[in-house]
Design a protein around this motif. Structure first.
Motif, PDB file in Angstrom:
ATOM      1  N   ILE A  92      25.848-128.507 -37.916  1.00  0.00           N
ATOM      2  CA  ILE A  92      24.902-128.233 -38.913  1.00  0.00           C
ATOM      3  C   ILE A  92      25.049-129.795 -39.584  1.00  0.00           C
ATOM      4  O   ILE A  92      26.264-130.141 -39.991  1.00  0.00           O
ATOM      5  N   THR A  93      23.949-130.545 -39.892  1.00  0.00           N
ATOM      6  CA  THR A  93      24.233-131.833 -40.556  1.00  0.00           C
ATOM      7  C   THR A  93      23.149-131.687 -41.960  1.00  0.00           C
ATOM      8  O   THR A  93      22.074-131.222 -41.775  1.00  0.00           O
ATOM      9  N   ILE A  94      23.847-132.071 -43.055  1.00  0.00           N
ATOM     10  CA  ILE A  94      22.931-132.058 -44.325  1.00  0.00           C
ATOM     11  C   ILE A  94      22.731-133.419 -44.661  1.00  0.00           C
ATOM     12  O   ILE A  94      23.626-134.269 -44.724  1.00  0.00           O
ATOM     13  N   ILE A 136      25.302-138.379 -45.615  1.00  0.00           N
ATOM     14  CA  ILE A 136      25.195-137.601 -44.287  1.00  0.00           C
ATOM     15  C   ILE A 136      26.445-136.698 -43.965  1.00  0.00           C
ATOM     16  O   ILE A 136      27.603-137.480 -43.894  1.00  0.00           O
ATOM     17  N   ASP A 137      26.247-135.356 -44.080  1.00  0.00           N
ATOM     18  CA  ASP A 137      27.271-134.545 -44.107  1.00  0.00           C
ATOM     19  C   ASP A 137      27.353-133.540 -43.133  1.00  0.00           C
ATOM     20  O   ASP A 137      26.199-132.822 -42.849  1.00  0.00           O
ATOM     21  N   GLN A 185      28.243-122.935 -40.197  1.00  0.00           N
ATOM     22  CA  GLN A 185      28.277-122.600 -41.613  1.00  0.00           C
ATOM     23  C   GLN A 185      29.554-122.286 -42.107  1.00  0.00           C
ATOM     24  O   GLN A 185      29.655-122.269 -43.285  1.00  0.00           O
ATOM     25  N   GLU A 186      30.444-121.722 -41.503  1.00  0.00           N
ATOM     26  CA  GLU A 186      31.889-121.503 -41.983  1.00  0.00           C
ATOM     27  C   GLU A 186      32.695-122.379 -42.648  1.00  0.00           C
ATOM     28  O   GLU A 186      33.062-122.204 -43.516  1.00  0.00           O
ATOM     29  N   ALA A 187      32.197-123.530 -41.635  1.00  0.00           N
ATOM     30  CA  ALA A 187      32.911-124.787 -42.224  1.00  0.00           C
ATOM     31  C   ALA A 187      32.658-125.281 -43.801  1.00  0.00           C
ATOM     32  O   ALA A 187      33.082-125.780 -44.556  1.00  0.00           O
ATOM     33  N   ILE A 188      31.061-125.049 -43.610  1.00  0.00           N
ATOM     34  CA  ILE A 188      30.464-125.410 -45.028  1.00  0.00           C
ATOM     35  C   ILE A 188      30.832-124.716 -46.016  1.00  0.00           C
ATOM     36  O   ILE A 188      30.942-125.029 -47.194  1.00  0.00           O
ATOM     37  N   ARG A 237      18.483-130.098 -44.190  1.00  0.00           N
ATOM     38  CA  ARG A 237      19.339-129.466 -43.225  1.00  0.00           C
ATOM     39  C   ARG A 237      18.858-129.415 -41.905  1.00  0.00           C
ATOM     40  O   ARG A 237      17.670-129.005 -41.784  1.00  0.00           O
ATOM     41  N   TYR A 238      19.773-129.861 -40.937  1.00  0.00           N
ATOM     42  CA  TYR A 238      19.446-130.049 -39.555  1.00  0.00           C
ATOM     43  C   TYR A 238      20.485-129.396 -38.700  1.00  0.00           C
ATOM     44  O   TYR A 238      21.496-129.126 -38.977  1.00  0.00           O
ATOM     45  N   ARG A 239      20.018-128.844 -37.468  1.00  0.00           N
ATOM     46  CA  ARG A 239      20.852-128.457 -36.554  1.00  0.00           C
ATOM     47  C   ARG A 239      20.867-129.375 -35.181  1.00  0.00           C
ATOM     48  O   ARG A 239      20.105-130.291 -35.006  1.00  0.00           O
TER      49      ARG A 239
END
Length: 108
Positions: free
Chosen positions: A3-5, A56-57, A62-65, A92-94
């Motif tokens: 997941i990229t934010i 860019i994160d 999701q668990e790591a976020i 938010r991107y996958r």
């Protein structure tokens, strides 16, 4: 699934860039990069908007976020956001691996 934010920090008078410099200088960025599940944590400067910084994160899932958001480090980040009076826009991107139909268009 990665997941990229994208976080767009916008301020005035160069405050967004000062925020990114302080995050880096104080070691917060390096600590985030060492967190379990972090894949990328980098700031970029848009050429056409000197008052915005793009973060860019990227995380393994999701668990790591969620673990990152629950860490004491978030209070430090929130304090710096307040200090520099920043406003945020978030996307938010996958990862592309999750869309196999797109694989034919990605050159590796």
């Amino acid at each position: 699934m990665a997941i990229t934010i994208h976080l767009y920090y916008t301020g005035s008078g160069g405050s967004a860039r000062a925020f990114a410099r302080e995050m880096t200088r104080t070691g917060v960025v390096e600590r985030i990069r060492k967190e379990a599940g972090n894949l990328q944590y980098e700031y970029f400067l848009p050429v056409d908007d000197p008052e915005t910084v793009l973060l860019i994160d990227s995380w393994t899932g999701q668990e790591a976020i969620d673990a990152h958001h629950a860490s004491p480090m978030m209070a430090e980040i929130a304090a710096l956001r307040e200090k520099y009076d920043l406003h945020m826009r978030v996307e938010r991107y996958r990862s592309a691996e999750d869309a196999p139909g797109d694989a034919q268009f990605i050159r590796r």
